[in-house]
Design a protein around this motif. Sequence first.
Motif, PDB file in Angstrom:
ATOM      1  N   LEU A  46      -5.933 -76.921  25.723  1.00 18.02           N
ATOM      2  CA  LEU A  46      -4.960 -77.256  26.754  1.00 18.02           C
ATOM      3  C   LEU A  46      -3.674 -77.818  26.175  1.00 18.02           C
ATOM      4  CD1 LEU A  46      -6.976 -78.830  29.653  1.00 18.02           C
ATOM      5  CD2 LEU A  46      -5.916 -76.611  29.486  1.00 18.02           C
ATOM      6  N   GLY A  79       3.044 -69.638  21.043  1.00 15.78           N
ATOM      7  CA  GLY A  79       1.938 -68.748  20.711  1.00 15.78           C
ATOM      8  C   GLY A  79       2.079 -68.077  19.362  1.00 15.78           C
ATOM      9  N   MET A 115      -0.929 -76.576  24.688  1.00 17.21           N
ATOM     10  CA  MET A 115       0.409 -76.000  24.766  1.00 17.21           C
ATOM     11  C   MET A 115       0.419 -74.722  25.599  1.00 17.21           C
ATOM     12  SD  MET A 115       2.592 -77.718  22.823  1.00 17.21           S
ATOM     13  CE  MET A 115       2.327 -79.213  21.892  1.00 17.21           C
ATOM     14  N   ILE A 116       1.624 -74.298  25.985  1.00 17.92           N
ATOM     15  CA  ILE A 116       1.785 -73.070  26.754  1.00 17.92           C
ATOM     16  C   ILE A 116       2.360 -71.986  25.835  1.00 17.92           C
ATOM     17  CG2 ILE A 116       3.002 -72.037  28.705  1.00 17.92           C
ATOM     18  CD1 ILE A 116       2.584 -74.807  30.042  1.00 17.92           C
ATOM     19  N   PRO A 117       1.592 -70.938  25.546  1.00 16.16           N
ATOM     20  CA  PRO A 117       1.940 -70.023  24.452  1.00 16.16           C
ATOM     21  C   PRO A 117       3.264 -69.294  24.623  1.00 16.16           C
ATOM     22  CG  PRO A 117      -0.047 -69.293  25.611  1.00 16.16           C
ATOM     23  CD  PRO A 117       0.292 -70.626  26.138  1.00 16.16           C
ATOM     24  N   LEU A 118       3.643 -68.977  25.876  1.00 15.04           N
ATOM     25  CA  LEU A 118       4.860 -68.171  26.054  1.00 15.04           C
ATOM     26  C   LEU A 118       6.126 -69.015  26.000  1.00 15.04           C
ATOM     27  CD1 LEU A 118       3.675 -65.728  28.835  1.00 15.04           C
ATOM     28  CD2 LEU A 118       4.530 -65.058  26.607  1.00 15.04           C
ATOM     29  N   MET A 119       5.995 -70.325  26.009  1.00 18.33           N
ATOM     30  CA  MET A 119       7.188 -71.176  26.003  1.00 18.33           C
ATOM     31  C   MET A 119       7.537 -71.605  24.582  1.00 18.33           C
ATOM     32  SD  MET A 119       6.429 -73.481  29.336  1.00 18.33           S
ATOM     33  CE  MET A 119       7.922 -74.452  29.350  1.00 18.33           C
TER      34      MET A 119
END
Lengths: 342, 303
Positions: free
Chosen positions: B126, B182, B128-132
């Motif tokens: 949980l 990502g 990090m957000i891969p596309l950001m």
Amino acid sequence: MTVADERLARTGAARRLLVRPELGAVVGAVAVFAFFASQSATFRSIEGVANWLDPASTLGIMAVAIALLMIGGEFDLSAGVLTGTTGLIMVILATRYGLSVWTAMLVSLAAALLVGFLNGLIVVRTGLPSFIVTLGTFLMLQGVNLGVTKALTGTVQVGGLRGAEGYEGARALLAGTVQVGGTDFRVAVLWWLGVTALATWVLMRTRAGNRIFAVGGDARAARAAGVPAERTKIALFMTAAVAAWLVGSILALRFTSVQANSGIGQEFVYIIAAVIGGCLLTGGYGSAIGAAIGAVIFGMADKGIVFAGWDADWFTFFLGAMLLLATLANRLVRRYAEEVRR
Amino acid sequence: MTGTDGVPADAARGGPPPGGPGPEIVAADPGTGRAAQAAPPLLEVRAVGKTFGGVIALRDVSTRVCQGEVTCVLGDNGAGKSTLIKILSGMHAPDSGEYLLDGAPAAFTSPRDAMDQGIATVYQDLAMIPLMSVWRNFFLGSEPVLGRGPLRRFDVAGARRVVREELRSMGIDIRDVDQPMGTLSGGERQSVAIARAVHFGARVLILDEPTSALGVKQAGVVLRYIAQARDRGLGVVFITHNPHHAYPIGDRFLLLNRGTSLGEYGKAGITREELTSLMAGGTELERLAHELDRGEPPGPAYP
């Protein structure tokens, strides 16, 4: 101590340009323009440009709002029919109940906000896919539009807005024309540019924008980072509804009447324009400018086919081909961005 | 490190003194040891337990984290590690036992509440957000702003600069803070998450299996950043099932098995071999080694 991964060296300037979400739409728009411009002199004239920017503008306002929603990870299938609902509310109130056009617009704005809020609330509370929830709203609104219009007028349209109080002012603001270089452009084009600029600013330069990307990219991780995911999503549904109200009002003031079935079928066109503009169907990625350019491609194809003297039936074939190409391009982008290295 | 058990490891390491410039008083009266200490542990749990329905997930587990120290929680799958993290990070309230923050009883309503009190948890998936992009991820949920009213905006330039500086000061070398999260390696992503927690003023850093999915080299990188965070005076809870990752960095080792504590050891009180052996259930490992040894040469069984 250096821990630079030697495999990162691949990230060149060209590669970074390639992952801009708008890139596919820009290339597509240039290609479509070049093609129709070579086929028709009218198409490339300034009058021609004003002509195909007209459908692009109303579609573009919606496509931008839907793009924000899709970046936030949701769909809204009720947005198309909501443009009809808001127009109908406005015209009915202004022509049958004696309200001024301005007051009628305020009431229809309130109705649109309510629909957007309910869409969002149901989606975040139940966890159902927004595709299903808004399909339900879509069908319900379609029924209401027809049922109420028929009950009030006995026909499937309401008209006569021209005589209503405040019509001239509202028309000048939303459905008039502006002269640029001796050619009349629809004022909706300015609204479209304004909406695109505002949406881009919100996405790229505000807290809200960061949170929109986050809730679409991974809602659980966003929540773990303290992002109010529910509120963000509801706000996005309400934004789409406000855009539908704006477009519904523009169209109603332009034609001074509204068909009970207007807007139906448009919901997919908005999504297609957003996807051509680089939005991923899975959320978390996309661009408002891209969606606006996606709408330009539509406008050009819509009018270009007529200017080139072709059968307009081919329009949907063209649409499908563009959509497939855009989705393929987006898949490559996503694969690149999500590539996980351990 | 040759300090006797009970002497804070900081003194030996020469790290930042926890309680200011004054000399540290260590257990003047062994009977009431912790009350006499100058600085209570940052975080302490005493005999905590948690049951889910009929299942006792955790029973009578005690441990603590001091400033500038690493407490390792070791255990096999199902040992109760994740339940303990969820209690420490404020996701679950313990059913029994005490939770002390700076020596005072504490209760959290949510992980966010715990975060606001300086307890940051980095989850393996949980984080990090891969596309950001790296900098957008770094400030997610706590974006710095400029201006006011409708002109209030995300301080993008400032955010980029801070991320670059923070990563550099942790020794994390990421060339481009604009690249999507990502595209980073697993170790780099964990490292950025650690840097984020440090930047936002975490005093206790809880790391959920940060090295488990990583290769040898990447795991080493993450261990180095854990040491960085420790040297900055954070208390670190490092959850792992790998004694070879835990031993070099840990000051204190809590071993869990089937929801109960197998004991808590200071670094001086246990060797790497003992730790490994305890992890594998001691005699179980010997028996397994024996079994595998015997199977190796087919020997005289063949005619």
